[in-house]
Scaffold this active site. Sequence first.
Site, PDB file in Angstrom:
ATOM      1  N   LYS A 173       1.618   7.176   5.078  1.00 48.62           N
ATOM      2  CA  LYS A 173       1.245   5.767   5.063  1.00 48.62           C
ATOM      3  C   LYS A 173       0.821   5.268   6.442  1.00 48.62           C
ATOM      4  CE  LYS A 173       4.956   4.813   2.096  1.00 48.62           C
ATOM      5  NZ  LYS A 173       5.881   3.810   1.539  1.00 48.62           N
TER       6      LYS A 173
ATOM      7  N   PRO B 272       0.807  -1.218   0.000  1.00 48.03           N
ATOM      8  CA  PRO B 272       0.000   0.000   0.000  1.00 48.03           C
ATOM      9  C   PRO B 272       0.844   1.274   0.000  1.00 48.03           C
ATOM     10  CG  PRO B 272      -0.425  -1.425   1.909  1.00 48.03           C
ATOM     11  CD  PRO B 272       0.824  -1.889   1.289  1.00 48.03           C
ATOM     12  N   GLU B 273       0.423   2.232  -0.808  1.00 50.80           N
ATOM     13  CA  GLU B 273       1.054   3.555  -0.776  1.00 50.80           C
ATOM     14  C   GLU B 273       0.002   4.548  -0.274  1.00 50.80           C
ATOM     15  OE1 GLU B 273       3.697   4.380  -4.037  1.00 50.80           O
ATOM     16  OE2 GLU B 273       4.078   2.248  -4.319  1.00 50.80           O
TER      17      GLU B 273
ATOM     18  N   ARG C  80      15.242  -0.756  -2.082  1.00 51.74           N
ATOM     19  CA  ARG C  80      13.915  -0.995  -2.648  1.00 51.74           C
ATOM     20  C   ARG C  80      14.055  -1.176  -4.155  1.00 51.74           C
ATOM     21  NH1 ARG C  80      11.221   2.449   1.008  1.00 51.74           N
ATOM     22  NH2 ARG C  80       9.167   1.760   0.383  1.00 51.74           N
TER      23      ARG C  80
END
Length: 295
Positions: free
Chosen positions: A51, A2-3, A255
């Site tokens: 977030k 999720p962002e 990432r």
Amino acid sequence: MPEGDVVWRTARRLDRALTGRTLLSSELRWPSLATVDLSGRAVLGTVSAGKHLLTRVAAGGEDPPLTLHSHLRMEGSWYVERTGDPRGRRSASGTRAVLATPEWTAVGHKLGMLDLVPTDGEHELVGHLGPDLLGPGWDPVEAVRRLTEDPDRELGAALLDQRVLAGVGTFYMAEACFLARLTPWAPVARVADPAAFVALVHRLLDLNKDRADQVTTGDLRRGRQNFAHARSGLPCLRCAGTVRVAMIGRPPQDRTAFYCPGCQRGPAPTDDGRPQRPLGSSGRPGAGRSYRTRR
Ligand SMILES: [Zn+2]
């Protein structure tokens, strides 16, 4: 994975289901919170901050108003079901939190973080965050200031840093870099118009916050919804060259960063052994295959 847009939508779902209702029961399946009981307290609301999710409950007797802070991390989610629904999923092994009101029950599944703090201490949890892309106090001027503070920093790393902009993950990072025609490893100084760039990132999240599919191309068809993220090995929608993937940042904080060498200018790693192919047959992350993206 999720962002900010997904977290924003989650907050809205929880807010609509719980706000103004009194908790019949609560279960926080988290070591530090296992004995907490929030029953009898009214839910005041849920908001997102980048977030992070903040669910606020009213004072209970002598105890002050509290905020249940949760973070979805990699694969967490909150869903809402009718209280007492025999088909409910709350007994599932991944359940970390259950907040039941007479009508609706919110279930936190595989949450990556769960804390309970006095509401007036929320800033200790989220005060470090940069401007919240989907927050009511969105501050583009401050966002530009934070983004350009270190002109030598890799653009992708700056975008992923929640102290710069709250809400961006690897999807929006990759797409924003593509649209700016800069690789994620290009220094921030290469961004020609930082104010326009920040406005672009804001627009990307804002456009997607009300829908389940994340679209950055304006094309809603499957496989054409975004330019770079999770499309390694596939032809670029703009130049038909091959989209690639490599890591950005230092382990264990590194990432995945997807990019098109044909469309994006700036440094990029030489082949680092990452598989140069899509993550799943649908072209979307999380659809299986050999490795998962990290946010
Ligand atoms: Zn391209």
